[in-house]
Design a protein around this motif. Structure first.
Motif, short mmCIF file in Angstrom:
data_model
loop_
_atom_site.label_atom_id
_atom_site.label_comp_id
_atom_site.label_asym_id
_atom_site.label_seq_id
_atom_site.Cartn_x
_atom_site.Cartn_y
_atom_site.Cartn_z
N GLN A 237 -35.54 5.88 60.04
CA GLN A 237 -34.72 7.09 60.14
C GLN A 237 -33.70 7.18 59.00
OE1 GLN A 237 -34.91 9.41 63.19
NE2 GLN A 237 -34.17 10.64 61.49
N THR A 238 -33.17 6.05 58.59
CA THR A 238 -32.11 6.11 57.57
C THR A 238 -32.48 5.38 56.28
OG1 THR A 238 -31.11 4.18 58.61
CG2 THR A 238 -30.19 6.32 59.20
N LEU A 239 -32.89 4.12 56.38
CA LEU A 239 -33.07 3.33 55.16
C LEU A 239 -34.28 3.77 54.33
CD1 LEU A 239 -32.07 -0.32 56.13
CD2 LEU A 239 -30.70 1.55 55.26
N LEU A 240 -35.38 4.10 54.99
CA LEU A 240 -36.57 4.49 54.22
C LEU A 240 -36.31 5.72 53.35
CD1 LEU A 240 -39.93 4.17 56.16
CD2 LEU A 240 -39.00 2.76 54.35
N PRO A 241 -35.82 6.83 53.94
CA PRO A 241 -35.57 7.99 53.07
C PRO A 241 -34.49 7.72 52.02
CG PRO A 241 -34.87 8.44 55.33
CD PRO A 241 -35.60 7.15 55.36
N LEU A 242 -33.48 6.94 52.39
CA LEU A 242 -32.42 6.65 51.41
C LEU A 242 -32.98 5.81 50.25
CD1 LEU A 242 -29.14 5.92 53.41
CD2 LEU A 242 -29.59 7.77 51.80
N THR A 243 -33.81 4.83 50.59
CA THR A 243 -34.42 4.00 49.55
C THR A 243 -35.25 4.87 48.61
OG1 THR A 243 -34.58 2.16 51.10
CG2 THR A 243 -35.99 2.05 49.17
N ALA A 244 -36.07 5.72 49.21
CA ALA A 244 -36.92 6.61 48.39
C ALA A 244 -36.05 7.51 47.53
CB ALA A 244 -37.81 7.43 49.30
N LEU A 245 -34.98 8.02 48.12
CA LEU A 245 -34.11 8.94 47.38
C LEU A 245 -33.43 8.23 46.21
CD1 LEU A 245 -32.74 11.71 47.10
CD2 LEU A 245 -31.01 10.95 48.72
N ILE A 246 -32.88 7.06 46.48
CA ILE A 246 -32.15 6.33 45.44
C ILE A 246 -33.05 6.04 44.23
CG2 ILE A 246 -31.10 4.07 44.91
CD1 ILE A 246 -29.94 4.12 47.75
N PHE A 247 -34.28 5.66 44.50
CA PHE A 247 -35.18 5.32 43.40
C PHE A 247 -35.86 6.54 42.78
CE2 PHE A 247 -34.58 1.16 45.17
CZ PHE A 247 -34.63 0.33 44.06
N ALA A 248 -36.36 7.44 43.63
CA ALA A 248 -37.14 8.57 43.11
C ALA A 248 -36.26 9.57 42.36
CB ALA A 248 -37.88 9.27 44.24
N ALA A 249 -35.02 9.74 42.82
CA ALA A 249 -34.15 10.71 42.16
C ALA A 249 -33.84 10.28 40.73
CB ALA A 249 -32.86 10.89 42.95
N GLY A 250 -33.83 8.97 40.50
CA GLY A 250 -33.52 8.48 39.15
C GLY A 250 -34.74 8.30 38.28
N MET A 251 -35.90 8.47 38.86
CA MET A 251 -37.15 8.19 38.14
C MET A 251 -37.24 8.95 36.82
SD MET A 251 -40.86 8.91 39.81
CE MET A 251 -41.38 10.43 39.03
N ILE A 252 -36.93 10.22 36.83
CA ILE A 252 -36.95 11.03 35.61
C ILE A 252 -35.53 11.27 35.11
CG2 ILE A 252 -37.60 13.28 34.65
CD1 ILE A 252 -40.01 11.54 35.42
N GLN A 253 -34.60 11.49 36.07
CA GLN A 253 -33.23 11.85 35.67
C GLN A 253 -32.57 10.75 34.83
OE1 GLN A 253 -31.53 14.60 35.75
NE2 GLN A 253 -33.22 15.69 36.70
N ASP A 254 -32.83 9.49 35.15
CA ASP A 254 -32.23 8.41 34.36
C ASP A 254 -32.69 8.48 32.90
OD1 ASP A 254 -31.08 7.56 36.64
OD2 ASP A 254 -32.12 5.63 36.78
N GLU A 255 -33.97 8.78 32.73
CA GLU A 255 -34.51 8.87 31.36
C GLU A 255 -33.88 10.06 30.63
OE1 GLU A 255 -36.86 6.90 29.90
OE2 GLU A 255 -37.93 5.92 31.53
N ILE A 256 -33.59 11.13 31.38
CA ILE A 256 -32.98 12.30 30.75
C ILE A 256 -31.53 11.99 30.40
CG2 ILE A 256 -32.28 14.71 31.10
CD1 ILE A 256 -34.70 14.99 32.98
N GLU A 257 -30.80 11.45 31.37
CA GLU A 257 -29.38 11.19 31.14
C GLU A 257 -29.16 10.15 30.06
OE1 GLU A 257 -27.63 10.40 34.96
OE2 GLU A 257 -28.22 12.40 35.65
N GLU A 258 -30.00 9.14 30.01
CA GLU A 258 -29.84 8.11 28.98
C GLU A 258 -30.59 8.47 27.70
OE1 GLU A 258 -30.73 4.31 30.79
OE2 GLU A 258 -29.59 4.93 32.56
N GLN A 259 -31.18 9.65 27.69
CA GLN A 259 -31.83 10.22 26.50
C GLN A 259 -32.98 9.37 25.97
OE1 GLN A 259 -28.42 10.92 23.89
NE2 GLN A 259 -28.42 13.02 24.58
N THR A 260 -33.62 8.62 26.86
CA THR A 260 -34.75 7.80 26.43
C THR A 260 -36.09 8.49 26.69
OG1 THR A 260 -34.55 6.66 28.55
CG2 THR A 260 -33.64 5.53 26.64
#
Lengths: 280, 325
Positions: free
Chosen positions: A81-104
């Protein structure tokens, strides 16, 4: 002028549409390395430590501790109910955004790899990383729940945690594809993702109405009920009337395929600006 | 009034060159209401070409269009005869040294370049060989096993050039490769670009500093505010620029000692202490002489130079002059 360039001007080069497996493996490896570095993993370890801590406290202070009850409540109620979606969110949200923000991201987009395949490979890396985390902590939670119980070695390990992890990974994969899809469209993927978790997966999934069948948590519960024979009153799932196991599996698979396809297409067509022009 | 410079520069609407490596055909690019590139018609031939323009002129937009990262709002961009936008197969033949100072910081220089080689489709063995070759070419072999996060600006720029070269591309795009580097690194990087040009690669190198570009090529493309101003030989542009005092910012921990050394030079017409205490602003009426002196100054112990920037106000004035005429 080099012979290559001279030849190319007179006779345009023929482009090969093939993709090197070595390139995809490298991308996968880089994506895993990026995901497991930094604070993200630490936050996840802390989050998954919460149920463990809860179980330890219960073992110490509860007047009548029951290992099977504790395992069921933590592993099939709290974590999904809580950890699975949060885990997915924490990792998946950064999957592309981290590359964009760090310009890599530029270093990936200028390689001979189709964009949709970049997206799918990064998605696969995200699923693998989160799946490993989930499996390790699920097994650990079972071990702590049954710490002083002789059934731990005879009945629980290794298959019970592995079967529970398999169901969680199926749900987790669906969550990852949903949040990765959101992150392609908005920079505020974490905010939108939390709203989705609270409103849709939290509130709607617990209302006994048809719309809950569109939530991932409902499919998780259905598969747990049908495959693992887990029954929890809070789920409001009647074994006599609940859909079949195949329905749950099919719905999750459909969610994964649809979200992944839309995400990959959107990623292929989107422009990623690394530098905002002056005045924009 | 006629402008002799504008007259001497190649007409931008000249007939298409059949040997063009990069072609912009009626290309415009908007970012919402802001225009990045405005109705650009340009054929870039094989060889080394300098892309010159002040900050915000549209140089990076143009390079991102050419490397297929941006989709033209209007018109077509072709590289080696193929559509550039989102054409992954074309990426085998092109290399980009991006402007942004971004890396996978946890990697060593060798790991980063090797990863780029593998991403470009090289086999593990070929990637190792290519990595060693380009590290040697950019003189980074000695530092290759250190994490990128500990690199100086010059080392980071060399590493970026190395990753652009590692798959042996036919066309190389270098976006402001000298920005923020010290004079020694600057000289080395210019040598590298010069050598790559001599090897027969086609290179499009962008800069907002004319004196950087003229070292590597006489052929330049001038753009300003998203528009093509002129294409032609650098000599005429340089003559005009030299009529304007050239302003250069130097960063040094011993900025007072450095200022004292510079103020006595004949070609230096003014020296000011910058707003930040470790910088000085130098005005010179002979940029060539000034730049040639910088390397030796940078190496002297009592006046080390950490970074060199050239203000582009003067260049902007030249662009205004060209556009207005």
């Amino acid at each position: 002028m080099s012979a290559n360039v001279r030849q190319m001007i007179n006779e345009p080069i023929v482009l090969s549409r093939g993709v090197s497996p070595s390139a995809l493996f490298t991308l996968f490896r880089m994506s895993v390395a990026r995901l497991i570095r930094g604070r993200r993993s630490l936050v996840l370890i802390l989050l998954f430590s919460l149920p463990l801590l809860t179980v330890v406290i219960a073992q110490m202070y509860a007047p009548r501790y029951d290992a099977a009850d504790a395992a069921r409540n933590v592993i099939f109620l709290f974590i999904p109910q809580t950890l699975l979606p949060l885990t997915a969110l924490i990792f998946a949200a950064g999957m592309i955004q981290d590359e964009i923000e760090e310009q890599t991201l530029t270093y990936l987009l200028i390689r001979p790899i189709p964009r949709w395949l970049i997206y799918v490979t990064k998605l696969a890396a995200t699923v693998v990383v989160t799946a490993v985390f989930t499996t390790v902590f699920t097994t650990l939670t079972y071990a702590v729940c049954y710490a002083s119980d002789p059934r731990l070695k005879t009945e629980i390990l290794p298959w019970v945690p592995l079967r529970a992890s398999a169901v969680m990974i199926a749900a987790l994969t669906a969550y990852v594809t949903v949040f990765a899809l959101i992150s392609v469209f908005t920079r505020r993927a974490v905010v939108v993702g939390i709203a989705y978790i609270v409103a849709f997966e939290g509130a709607v999934a617990n209302i006994e109405f048809m719309i809950r069948q569109y939530t991932i948590i409902y499919q998780f519960r259905l598969i747990s009920l049908r495959w693992l024979d887990i029954q929890i009153s809070e789920w409001n799932l009647n074994p006599a009337t609940a859909p079949a196991l195949s329905d749950g599996v099919l719905n999750l698979a459909l969610t994964i395929v649809v979200c992944m396809t839309i995400g990959a297409i959107a990623f292929s067509r989107r422009e990623f600006r690394v530098k905002t022009p002056e005045g924009a | 009034m006629t402008n002799p410079l504008a007259d001497s520069i190649t007409d931008v609407s000249a007939k298409p060159d059949p040997g063009a490596i990069v072609e912009f055909d009626g290309v415009s690019k908007w970012y919402g209401h802001v225009i990045g590139v405005n109705n650009l018609n340009l054929k870039i031939p094989a060889g080394v070409t300098g892309l010159l323009g002040p900050n915000g002129a549209g140089k990076s937009t143009l390079l991102q269009l050419a490397t297929g990262q941006l989709r033209p709002s209007q018109g077509t961009v072709k590289v080696l005869g193929h559509r550039a936008w989102n054409n992954f197969a074309l990426n085998r033949y092109i290399g980009l040294c991006p402007e942004q100072d971004a890396f996978y910081e946890w990697m060593s220089g060798r790991e980063f370049i090797n990863a780029c080689a593998r991403l470009s489709g090289l086999s593990p063995r070929d990637a190792n060989d290519a990595t060693a070759r380009v590290l040697d070419a950019v003189k980074m072999t000695e530092h290759a096993n250190r994490p990128v996060k500990g690199y100086s600006k010059g080392m980071r720029q060399r590493t970026k050039i190395a990753q652009a070269l590692v798959h042996d591309p036919l066309v190389l795009f270098l976006d402001e490769p000298l920005t923020g580097t010290d004079p020694v690194a600057r000289r080395d990087l210019l040598d590298i670009i010069h050598r790559l040009g001599d090897e027969g690669r086609s290179i499009l190198v962008s800069s907002h500093v004319l004196h950087e570009v003229q070292v590597v090529t006489p052929h330049i493309v001038l753009i300003n505010r998203g528009r093509l101003v002129a294409v032609g030989n650098i000599r005429q542009i340089r003559d005009l620029i030299d009529n304007h005092p050239h302003r250069i910012i130097l960063k040094s921990p011993e900025y007072r000692a450095l200022a004292a050394k510079l103020v006595v030079c004949e070609d230096v017409v003014g020296v000011e202490i910058g707003r930040k205490n470790d910088t000085i602003l130098v005005e010179t009426n002979s940029p060539d002489r000034f730049y040639s002196r910088l390397s030796s100054l940078a190496l002297s112990a009592d006046s080390p130079i950490e970074e060199v920037y050239s203000e582009d106000d003067n260049l902007e004035a030249v662009f205004r002059y060209l556009v207005n005429s």
